[in-house]
Design a protein around this motif. Sequence first.
Motif, short mmCIF file in Angstrom:
data_model
loop_
_atom_site.label_atom_id
_atom_site.label_comp_id
_atom_site.label_asym_id
_atom_site.label_seq_id
_atom_site.Cartn_x
_atom_site.Cartn_y
_atom_site.Cartn_z
N VAL A 239 37.24 25.74 94.14
CA VAL A 239 38.16 25.02 93.27
C VAL A 239 37.35 24.22 92.26
CG1 VAL A 239 39.98 23.28 93.15
CG2 VAL A 239 39.89 24.86 95.09
N LYS A 240 37.56 24.49 90.97
CA LYS A 240 36.85 23.79 89.91
C LYS A 240 37.86 23.06 89.04
CE LYS A 240 33.57 24.23 86.17
NZ LYS A 240 32.73 25.12 85.38
N ILE A 241 37.74 21.74 89.00
CA ILE A 241 38.58 20.90 88.15
C ILE A 241 37.62 20.25 87.15
CG2 ILE A 241 40.20 18.98 88.07
CD1 ILE A 241 40.83 19.63 91.03
N ASP A 242 37.75 20.66 85.89
CA ASP A 242 36.74 20.34 84.88
C ASP A 242 36.25 18.89 84.89
OD1 ASP A 242 36.62 22.94 83.99
OD2 ASP A 242 38.08 22.64 82.40
N LEU B 54 36.75 16.56 87.15
CA LEU B 54 36.57 15.99 88.48
C LEU B 54 35.36 16.59 89.19
CD1 LEU B 54 37.66 14.15 90.73
CD2 LEU B 54 39.13 16.05 91.44
N GLY B 55 35.29 17.90 89.28
CA GLY B 55 34.18 18.55 89.95
C GLY B 55 34.62 19.81 90.68
N THR B 56 33.76 20.28 91.56
CA THR B 56 33.97 21.54 92.27
C THR B 56 34.01 21.29 93.77
OG1 THR B 56 32.76 22.69 90.52
CG2 THR B 56 33.04 23.87 92.59
N PHE B 57 34.96 21.96 94.44
CA PHE B 57 35.10 21.89 95.89
C PHE B 57 34.88 23.30 96.44
CE2 PHE B 57 37.74 18.65 94.03
CZ PHE B 57 37.61 17.55 94.85
N GLN B 58 34.17 23.40 97.55
CA GLN B 58 34.02 24.69 98.21
C GLN B 58 33.73 24.48 99.69
OE1 GLN B 58 30.54 25.88 95.75
NE2 GLN B 58 29.68 26.59 97.67
N ILE B 59 34.03 25.51 100.47
CA ILE B 59 33.79 25.47 101.92
C ILE B 59 32.39 26.00 102.20
CG2 ILE B 59 34.48 26.47 104.15
CD1 ILE B 59 36.59 24.60 103.15
N THR B 60 31.71 25.37 103.12
CA THR B 60 30.43 25.87 103.61
C THR B 60 30.49 25.89 105.14
OG1 THR B 60 28.02 25.63 103.51
CG2 THR B 60 29.28 23.62 103.68
N LEU B 61 29.78 26.82 105.73
CA LEU B 61 29.78 26.97 107.19
C LEU B 61 28.39 26.71 107.74
CD1 LEU B 61 31.77 30.32 107.59
CD2 LEU B 61 32.65 27.98 107.76
N GLN B 62 28.35 26.17 108.95
CA GLN B 62 27.11 26.07 109.71
C GLN B 62 27.35 26.86 110.99
OE1 GLN B 62 26.45 21.86 110.12
NE2 GLN B 62 25.29 21.78 108.23
N GLY B 63 26.38 27.70 111.32
CA GLY B 63 26.61 28.54 112.48
C GLY B 63 25.35 28.94 113.21
N LEU B 64 25.58 29.71 114.23
CA LEU B 64 24.49 30.22 115.07
C LEU B 64 24.03 31.57 114.55
CD1 LEU B 64 26.22 29.39 118.47
CD2 LEU B 64 24.44 28.05 117.31
N PRO B 65 22.75 31.87 114.65
CA PRO B 65 22.25 33.16 114.18
C PRO B 65 22.70 34.31 115.09
CG PRO B 65 20.50 31.95 115.26
CD PRO B 65 21.69 31.03 115.22
N ALA B 66 22.75 35.49 114.51
CA ALA B 66 23.09 36.70 115.27
C ALA B 66 22.04 37.76 114.96
CB ALA B 66 24.47 37.20 114.88
N TYR C 19 31.57 18.86 97.90
CA TYR C 19 32.07 18.40 96.60
C TYR C 19 30.88 18.20 95.67
CZ TYR C 19 33.58 15.17 93.00
OH TYR C 19 33.81 14.58 91.78
N LYS C 20 30.97 18.79 94.48
CA LYS C 20 29.94 18.59 93.46
C LYS C 20 30.63 17.95 92.26
CE LYS C 20 27.54 22.73 94.95
NZ LYS C 20 27.24 24.12 94.64
N PRO C 21 30.23 16.73 91.91
CA PRO C 21 30.90 16.04 90.81
C PRO C 21 30.68 16.73 89.46
CG PRO C 21 29.00 14.79 91.56
CD PRO C 21 29.15 15.94 92.49
#
Length: 114
Positions: free
Chosen positions: A60-63, A65-77, A95-97
């Motif tokens: 989601v980019k709102i000029d 305001l900034g950008t929102f995105q999901i990031t995951l942390q996980g276990l290796p496979a 969130y990136k301003p």
Amino acid sequence: MVSPPETKYYPCAVHQGEDDLDRLVDIVVSQSTMSRADCYGVIISLTKAIGESLAAGRIVKIDNLGTFQITLQGLPADSPADLGKSSIKSAKIIYKPSRNLKQVVKQLSYKRIR
């Protein structure tokens, strides 16, 4: 003989309170022709829309305001086939301003508080 570690001092931000949804609505209403109810509706709808877009896997980019995105942390496979829900430890919203908000920070003035 070992001398004690030298004491170091670092700058830190001192916050002067907190602004909640009511305060933000007051600010927006004072700078626009929107009613309080309309402003609340827009802000609540915007947060819901951001959540729905993130849940759909979109950035989601709102000029201004900034950008929102999901990031995951996980276990290796060992292979892509071994990855699954159980591999995910946590999900976070990043969130990136915007450039405009970064400019606000660059223009801050600072003073020493004792």
